[in-house]
Write an enzyme that holds these catalytic residues in place. Structure first.
Site, mmCIF file in Angstrom:
data_model
loop_
_atom_site.group_PDB
_atom_site.id
_atom_site.type_symbol
_atom_site.label_atom_id
_atom_site.label_comp_id
_atom_site.label_asym_id
_atom_site.label_seq_id
_atom_site.Cartn_x
_atom_site.Cartn_y
_atom_site.Cartn_z
ATOM 1 N N GLU A 41 0.840 -1.202 0.000
ATOM 2 C CA GLU A 41 0.000 0.000 0.000
ATOM 3 C C GLU A 41 0.878 1.256 0.000
ATOM 4 O O GLU A 41 0.606 2.206 -0.701
ATOM 5 C CB GLU A 41 -0.915 -0.031 1.245
ATOM 6 C CG GLU A 41 -1.740 1.204 1.486
ATOM 7 C CD GLU A 41 -2.802 1.437 0.405
ATOM 8 O OE1 GLU A 41 -3.104 0.506 -0.364
ATOM 9 O OE2 GLU A 41 -3.306 2.568 0.341
ATOM 10 N N VAL A 47 16.939 7.033 7.238
ATOM 11 C CA VAL A 47 18.252 6.637 7.766
ATOM 12 C C VAL A 47 18.233 7.043 9.230
ATOM 13 O O VAL A 47 17.785 8.140 9.575
ATOM 14 C CB VAL A 47 19.394 7.343 6.995
ATOM 15 C CG1 VAL A 47 20.746 7.054 7.649
ATOM 16 C CG2 VAL A 47 19.407 6.890 5.540
ATOM 17 N N LYS A 56 21.500 3.846 20.792
ATOM 18 C CA LYS A 56 21.501 2.386 20.719
ATOM 19 C C LYS A 56 22.866 1.820 21.116
ATOM 20 O O LYS A 56 22.946 0.797 21.804
ATOM 21 C CB LYS A 56 21.123 1.930 19.300
ATOM 22 C CG LYS A 56 20.515 0.539 19.273
ATOM 23 C CD LYS A 56 19.640 0.314 18.071
ATOM 24 C CE LYS A 56 18.973 -1.044 18.119
ATOM 25 N NZ LYS A 56 18.005 -1.251 17.056
ATOM 26 N N GLU A 140 17.210 -2.827 7.221
ATOM 27 C CA GLU A 140 16.082 -3.492 7.890
ATOM 28 C C GLU A 140 14.791 -3.131 7.156
ATOM 29 O O GLU A 140 14.533 -1.961 6.880
ATOM 30 C CB GLU A 140 15.963 -3.041 9.343
ATOM 31 C CG GLU A 140 14.810 -3.773 10.054
ATOM 32 C CD GLU A 140 14.482 -3.194 11.421
ATOM 33 O OE1 GLU A 140 14.742 -3.867 12.416
ATOM 34 O OE2 GLU A 140 13.957 -2.055 11.478
HETATM 35 P P1 0O2 Z 1 13.694 3.186 16.400
HETATM 36 O O1 0O2 Z 1 13.648 4.445 17.166
HETATM 37 O O2 0O2 Z 1 12.374 2.856 15.767
HETATM 38 O O3 0O2 Z 1 14.796 3.145 15.389
HETATM 39 P P2 0O2 Z 1 15.764 -4.764 20.749
HETATM 40 O O4 0O2 Z 1 16.266 -3.490 21.323
HETATM 41 O O5 0O2 Z 1 16.649 -5.931 20.950
HETATM 42 O O6 0O2 Z 1 14.306 -5.027 21.091
HETATM 43 P P3 0O2 Z 1 16.595 -4.962 18.001
HETATM 44 O O7 0O2 Z 1 17.457 -6.085 18.388
HETATM 45 O O8 0O2 Z 1 17.275 -3.789 17.364
HETATM 46 O O9 0O2 Z 1 15.698 -4.455 19.206
HETATM 47 O O10 0O2 Z 1 15.574 -5.528 16.950
HETATM 48 P P4 0O2 Z 1 14.018 -5.498 16.879
HETATM 49 O O11 0O2 Z 1 13.381 -6.012 18.106
HETATM 50 O O12 0O2 Z 1 13.715 -6.214 15.620
HETATM 51 O O13 0O2 Z 1 13.628 -3.954 16.767
HETATM 52 C C1 0O2 Z 1 14.049 -3.170 15.700
HETATM 53 C C2 0O2 Z 1 13.099 -2.029 15.487
HETATM 54 O O14 0O2 Z 1 11.739 -2.501 15.505
HETATM 55 C C3 0O2 Z 1 13.117 -0.963 16.561
HETATM 56 O O15 0O2 Z 1 14.183 -0.076 16.322
HETATM 57 C C4 0O2 Z 1 11.737 -0.320 16.354
HETATM 58 O O16 0O2 Z 1 11.718 0.503 15.202
HETATM 59 C C5 0O2 Z 1 10.882 -1.524 16.086
HETATM 60 N N1 0O2 Z 1 10.336 -2.044 17.347
HETATM 61 C C6 0O2 Z 1 10.741 -3.140 18.011
HETATM 62 N N2 0O2 Z 1 10.010 -3.320 19.118
HETATM 63 C C7 0O2 Z 1 9.104 -2.326 19.175
HETATM 64 C C8 0O2 Z 1 8.046 -1.969 20.080
HETATM 65 O O17 0O2 Z 1 7.784 -2.625 21.095
HETATM 66 N N3 0O2 Z 1 7.335 -0.833 19.766
HETATM 67 C C9 0O2 Z 1 7.575 -0.094 18.667
HETATM 68 N N4 0O2 Z 1 6.819 0.982 18.449
HETATM 69 N N5 0O2 Z 1 8.575 -0.393 17.801
HETATM 70 C C10 0O2 Z 1 9.330 -1.487 18.034
HETATM 71 P P5 0O2 Z 1 14.793 0.780 17.496
HETATM 72 O O18 0O2 Z 1 16.193 1.115 17.139
HETATM 73 O O19 0O2 Z 1 14.580 0.091 18.809
HETATM 74 O O20 0O2 Z 1 13.924 2.064 17.504
#
Ligand code: 0O2
Length: 267
Positions: A41, A47, A56, A140
């Site tokens: 959609e 970035v 992070k 990603e």
């Molecule tokens: P941002 O600000 O969006 O860039 P972890 O910290 O281990 O949970 P990991 O290993 O980086 O996270 O991988 P994961 O779990 O696949 O999460 C990657 C991204 O998915 C996050 O990036 C978020 O964008 C999104 N995400 C994951 N969990 C949640 C959640 O509970 N709520 C929301 N709204 N988004 C989520 P960042 O870098 O954490 O954050």
């Protein structure tokens, strides 16, 4: 790290996001142009900001030198779908591509996070051709429905507001709304065929009308104006009837007339 060094490091990520946005939007165009239902959609890309990268690094206690290796979502693409069923289609479209390689995937739809978060995540290797080298970077891709995206956007803002410590009573409400999103997506899936038929009919009618108008416009250049005006009036009548079959028939007849004039002009 100096700002200049950050910029140089981030450049290929910016290029990758721009390229991928074009590639996914081209896929959408290909589906639309061939009158097929498009599982995508909307496509968004970003970035990660330097401050989010630093947050992070701090949170996960990474070395600054490992940023590109450890932080997999410096380049992020988000694909929004109308229906839950579309997500698997998009995943297999991506897996079948030859310009990106799958590193890992997480299915937070079949296994939602404890927060209620739902989305399908894929980490891919993607080659960016720079002036002097080809750099392989990680990207990603998050794939989710419109409902899941609405929830994640609101929850993300709350995470920001409460500095990742959302109060328990709000967390509970968010879990309730996440359940509501699951129900919404399921309900939408049950009427998916109806919705798709309606959207399809609209697209077909839209294309027919634009083809007919293009043909009529072309006729004004080669045919007698009064005759073309008559065809135009006929078209308005058929259009007002609102019957797609009649529009299709009219369009075919018009094609024959146009072809006749084209042949006359060539001879
Ligand atoms: P941002 O600000 O969006 O860039 P972890 O910290 O281990 O949970 P990991 O290993 O980086 O996270 O991988 P994961 O779990 O696949 O999460 C990657 C991204 O998915 C996050 O990036 C978020 O964008 C999104 N995400 C994951 N969990 C949640 C959640 O509970 N709520 C929301 N709204 N988004 C989520 P960042 O870098 O954490 O954050």
């Amino acid at each position: 790290m100096e700002l200049r060094v950050w910029r140089e490091m981030l450049d290929p990520y910016y290029f990758a996001v721009e390229e991928l946005l074009v590639k996914f939007r081209n896929l959408q165009k290909e589906f639309h142009d061939s009158n097929q239902y498009c599982p995508i959609e909307e496509v968004q890309g970003r970035v990660k900001s330097i401050s989010s990268i630093l947050d992070k690094v701090q949170k996960k206690q990474y070395e600054l030198g490992d940023v590109e290796d450890k932080i997999e979502d410096i380049a992020g693409i988000r694909i929004i779908c109308q229906f839950k069923e579309d997500i698997d289609k998009v995943v297999s479209l991506i897996k079948n591509r030859t310009d990106m390689t799958l590193k890992s995937e997480k299915d937070y739809i079949r296994n939602p996070k404890s927060s209620g978060y739902q989305s399908y995540h894929m980490i891919l290797y993607y080659d960016v051709n720079m002036v002097t080298e080809t750099k392989t970077i990680q990207v990603e891709i998050q794939i989710r429905t419109m409902g899941m995206n609405f929830w994640a956007t609101i929850e993300h803002s709350l995470q920001y507001k409460y500095k990742r410590n959302i109060p328990e009573h709000i967390k509970e409400r968010l879990l309730n709304t996440a359940r509501a999103v699951v129900n919404l997506d399921e309900e939408m899936s049950t009427v998916r065929d109806e919705i798709m038929d309606a959207q399809n009919a609209f697209t077909i009618k839209d294309r027919l009308v634009s083809d007919i108008l293009k043909n009529i416009q072309g006729l004004f250049r080669v045919a007698n104006t009064r005759e073309v005006m008559k065809i135009q009036d006929e078209f308005y009548k058929v259009y007002q009837n609102g019957n797609v079959e009649q529009l299709k028939h009219f369009s075919k007849q018009l094609d024959i007339i146009t072809e006749g004039y084209r042949a006359q002009n060539l001879s």
